[in-house]
Structure formats: structure tokens, C-alpha cells
Design an enzyme around this catalytic site. Structure first.
Site, mmCIF file in Angstrom:
data_model
loop_
_atom_site.group_PDB
_atom_site.id
_atom_site.type_symbol
_atom_site.label_atom_id
_atom_site.label_comp_id
_atom_site.label_asym_id
_atom_site.label_seq_id
_atom_site.Cartn_x
_atom_site.Cartn_y
_atom_site.Cartn_z
ATOM 1 N N SER A 233 0.820 -1.205 0.000
ATOM 2 C CA SER A 233 0.000 0.000 0.000
ATOM 3 C C SER A 233 0.863 1.268 0.000
ATOM 4 C CB SER A 233 -0.931 -0.071 1.213
ATOM 5 O OG SER A 233 -2.099 0.629 0.936
ATOM 6 N N HIS B 32 -7.692 -5.675 -0.052
ATOM 7 C CA HIS B 32 -6.455 -4.915 0.129
ATOM 8 C C HIS B 32 -5.727 -5.427 1.378
ATOM 9 C CE1 HIS B 32 -4.036 -1.259 -0.243
ATOM 10 N NE2 HIS B 32 -4.228 -1.005 1.038
HETATM 11 C C1 GCU Z 1 -5.391 4.822 1.628
HETATM 12 C C2 GCU Z 1 -4.797 5.602 0.485
HETATM 13 C C3 GCU Z 1 -3.971 4.694 -0.433
HETATM 14 C C4 GCU Z 1 -2.970 3.892 0.363
HETATM 15 C C5 GCU Z 1 -3.668 3.177 1.486
HETATM 16 C C6 GCU Z 1 -2.739 2.453 2.471
HETATM 17 O O1 GCU Z 1 -6.385 3.962 1.151
HETATM 18 O O2 GCU Z 1 -5.822 6.242 -0.204
HETATM 19 O O3 GCU Z 1 -3.306 5.477 -1.396
HETATM 20 O O4 GCU Z 1 -2.262 3.019 -0.467
HETATM 21 O O5 GCU Z 1 -4.382 4.096 2.278
HETATM 22 O O6 GCU Z 1 -1.576 2.776 2.568
HETATM 23 O O7 GCU Z 1 -3.250 1.597 3.196
#
Ligand code: GCU
Length: 434
Positions: free
Chosen positions: A270, A411
Site C-alpha cells: 500500500s 487490500h
Molecule cells: C489509503 C490511500 C492509499 C494507500 C492506502 C494504504 O487507502 O488512499 O493510497 O495506499 O491508504 O496505505 O493503506
């Protein structure tokens, strides 16, 4: 032309323009493939002056540095190099950690000569069974080193912690309860069994993840050293600071005789996947770079209007990238870079991009297409990139020097993801057929 026809043409033009404007300005989140529109991407093998990149030498000596500079100026910012006074102190070791499977080492990395100054801690597990020196997976973590395993020997971080609801509260300290909180994302025993070491750093050691986090992090320290109170528009952001931490961990790994520093794979999830990619782009000592669900600002093409957008990210996380990047919040097509160029900066090193089916916010197709559009640079090196022309179905990993999969689920980092990274590393580091 009669009046009716002219009015029709004018209104058709107005609709067309409005359509373009919507795509360019990215006013909100789109999840409709039909609205994405045509993609026009900057060509990795064409210089800014329009001339073609004809060979590997021209790529390495001129085009690659040109692209790195574009990322620095317009998005990531410039990072300092290795500090002259960098030093390492092994603060703890246990040769029989994890039931005898591993040797655990904890190392404090001091960034300055002042031992009360900025520093970070590395947690390292070496597989006891393997012949040294061993390859290693290095990754930043979200919850403190103590969160990656329930091992009671891991020092409990005393730094800033994200709270459970993801509110970035500075001074929210870890308690014993936090041990192993993130262990599901770190199958350390499995990685060790495959003959790899595991090294991790806590991103909060470099900078707390909030808009004013820099005041307590390495960026604030450097700024004060320069006698400044404000960042320049092309100074580094928090992602730059976290990526810098990975390079400092690499500085340590190079000194550890149990580690084969020519076989260091970095992996991040992420926002930390965005971090791993930027670290890999800047620091060519990383031999494999892995992005897990990194999405916007990471492996996903910004020009594709799907899921998170530059504008939304700049608004929610203004500290991640530099101030120049804010200019593109409402004008993405003007951005001189995009994710395929970031991936191309890894060439000829192997790079892996992973998506998750339900992680539409991160735009899985945009991640695949970035990988696909990085291929010409790998081809220049005589290497096969993905080896497929279409996006594969779920749970069907593909790729030669560029790996890709989209797995079922959300995710996250799962055992399935790690199984692919281990196989990919085996193929490239150990030349096995897995
Ligand atoms: C949020 C953000 C993302 C990121 C994510 C994370 O959803 O919008 O860009 O990758 O957090 O780091 O968990």
C-alpha cells in the site's frame, strides 16, 4: 450549414470538451471502465526533447537519470544521500529465536553522530539452517517491529504509533498488546524455511504518518540543519523519507557478513508499496522490488481515471509527495511521469506488481497496465517483461522479469502474495524453475 446543424455541432463539441475535462480534472472516484477513456502515456524510450532512446547505454546514462529527475521535481522530491556520520549498533541478538529456527538481531541505525539524535531500529531474522550469506526480504512495517511477530524478544517500539482506527495520532505509544498485531502480513517462519532472511524497519521511526509528522521526523531534522522552516516545492515528502530509511537499512545489510547484499528484495504494501517502488527506483542496490497493492502514486497509472486519483490523494495525504505534485491534482495529463515509468526505472532488475480483486481503490487494471507499459525498457535489455499481452485472471501469476498477479480478496498482504514473491525470488536469485 443550417442553424440546426450548427447548434448540433456546437453542442456535440461542448459535450466532448466536458467529457475531456471530467477525465482530466478527476473530480471524483470512477469505477466504470466505460468512462476511463483512451490512455496516452509518456513513452519511456523517448527523451523529453523528442529524440528516441536507441540503446541500453543511452537509457542508463541519460534517459534513466532524466526520468528520476522528473519524479524528483514533480512528485517525490529530492532526498539526501547516505549521512556521513551514519553508524550501526547491534543492541541485541538471540541465536535461538523462534524456537531455534532463527538468529534474531536488532540494530539501531544512528543517522548522525549524536546518539540522542534521529535513528531507526532494524529487526533482522537469519535462518539458522541456511548456508550464509543468505538473500533477504526487506520491508517497512506499519505497526512497529514488535508487530510483525509475537516473539517476546522484539524491542517494543517507543515511537509514535498509528491508532487502530487509522487516525494518525502522534504520541500514541505501543503497548504489549500490540505484539504480533501485523503478523498475518509477515509469514516470517515460512520465509526463513525457504532460506531467506527477513529484515524490517518501522516507518514511524523515519516520520510519523500525519500532515505535521515531519516536525518529529528525519525531514524536519534535515530542514532545521539547513536553517529552514519550510520545504521547497521539490523537497522530499514522507514517502521519500520512508524510502530513504530503506536505503539506510541497505547500508547496514551491506555490512552484515551473514547477508548477501547482492540479493536484497524489498517489499512494501500500500503506501509502503509506493515507498518500496521509490526506494527501488533511486537505489539500484535493491536487486528485486515488490509492490503489494500500492495503487495510486505507486504501481497504478495515474492517467487512468479509476479508483483513487492524484487529487484525492493530495487532499487526504498532502505530506506524502512534494508540493509541486499538488499542481497535478486537477491536471493529471500534464504530469510528466506516470507509474509505468516508475516501474521501468527498476530495469533490468526484476520487479513484481501485485493487485487484489476487491481492491478497486488501487485500480488493479491500472497496475497491470503500468507493468505492461514498462516492458519496452526490459526489451531494450533483451529481457522478457510480463510475457503476456492480456491481464491474467485471478490467482494466475504471470511474468518473467516483471511479475504480476491479481489475487482474490481484499487490500492486504496474504500468504498467497508471499508464496508468489518467494517463487519469484527463487527464480531470479537462485535460478530455480518455481
Ligand atoms: C489509503 C490511500 C492509499 C494507500 C492506502 C494504504 O487507502 O488512499 O493510497 O495506499 O491508504 O496505505 O493503506
Amino acid at each position: 450549414m443550417n442553424t440546426t446543424c450548427a447548434i448540433f455541432l456546437l453542442s456535440a463539441l461542448a459535450v466532448a470538451l466536458a467529457g475531456n475535462a471530467a477525465a482530466a480534472d478527476r473530480p471524483d472516484v470512477n469505477y466504470d471502465e466505460a468512462k476511463v477513456g483512451e490512455l496516452t502515456l509518456p513513452d519511456p524510450l523517448t527523451f523529453s526533447n523528442g529524440k528516441p532512446v536507441k540503446n541500453v547505454k543511452a537509457w542508463q546514462q541519460k534517459r534513466r537519470p532524466e526520468i528520476v529527475k522528473l519524479f524528483e521535481t514533480h512528485m517525490q522530491g529530492r532526498s539526501p544521500g547516505k549521512p556521513a556520520a551514519l553508524s550501526f549498533q547491534q543492541i541485541e541478538t538471540d541465536p535461538q529465536a523462534l524456537g531455534g529456527k532463527a538468529t534474531r538481531k536488532q540494530i539501531t541505525v544512528y543517522f548522525t553522530a549524536d546518539k540522542t539524535g534521529p535513528s531507526m531500529d532494524i529487526l533482522l531474522y537469519l535462518p539458522n539452517q541456511a548456508i550464509k550469506p543468505v538473500p533477504v526480504f526487506l520491508g517497512p512495517n506499519f505497526g512497529g517491529n514488535h508487530a510483525v511477530n509475537t516473539d517476546p524478544g522484539i524491542k517494543l517500539s517507543q515511537r509514535w504509533m498509528r491508532d487502530d482506527k487509522e487516525k494518525t495520532v502522534v504520541n500514541n505509544r505501543a503497548t504489549e498488546k500490540a505484539r504480533g498485531k501485523e503478523a498475518g502480513r509477515w509469514p516470517i517462519e515460512t520465509i526463513l524455511d525457504r532460506g531467506y532472511a527477513v529484515a524490517t524497519i518501522y516507518y514511524g521511526d523515519l516520520e510519523p504518518d500525519s500532515t505535521n509528522g515531519w516536525t518529529q521526523g528525519i525531514r524536519g531534522y534535515y530542514l532545521a540543519q539547513q536553517g529552514k522552516t519550510e520545504f521547497a516545492p521539490d523537497d522530499w515528502g514522507a514517502i521519500g523519507a520512508w524510502a530513504w530509511g530503506l536505503s539506510r537499512a541497505m547500508d547496514y545489510l551491506e555490512t552484515d557478513r551473514a547477508i548477501d547484499a547482492s540479493r536484497v528484495a524489498i517489499m512494501g504494501h500500500s503506501r509502503l508499496g509506493k515507498t518500496a517502488l521509490w526506494a527501488g527506483a533511486q537505489d539500484e542496490r535493491f536487486a528485486i522490488v515488490i509492490s503489494n497493492d500500492s495503487g495510486e502514486g505507486g504501481a497504478a497509472l495515474s492517467r487512468r481515471w479509476f479508483g483513487e486519483t492524484v487529487g484525492i490523494m493530495n487532499k487526504s495525504f498532502p505530506h506524502w509527495f512534494n508540493d509541486n505534485y499538488k499542481r497535478y491534482s486537477t491536471n493529471v495529463p500534464a504530469l510528466p511521469v506516470d507509474a509505468h515509468l516508475l516501474l521501468a526505472l527498476m530495469a533490468p532488475r526484476p520487479v513484481y506488481v501485485a493487485s487484489a480483486e476487491e481492491d478497486r481503490w488501487a485500480d488493479p487494471r491500472g497496475e497491470f497496465l503500468a507493468a505492461k507499459n514498462a516492458e519496452p525498457v526490459y526489451r531494450l535489455f533483451g529481457l522478457e517483461g510480463l510475457g503476456v499481452s492480456e491481464m491474467p485472471g485471478t490467482n494466475q501469476p504471470v511474468g518473467k522479469t516483471i511479475g504480476y498477479h491479481i489475487r482474490t480478496g481484499k487490500h492486504d498482504v496474504t500468504d498467497y502474495d508471499w508464496a508468489q514473491y518467494l517463487n519469484f525470488a527463487d527464480r531470479h536469485f537462485n535460478k530455480t524453475k518455481r
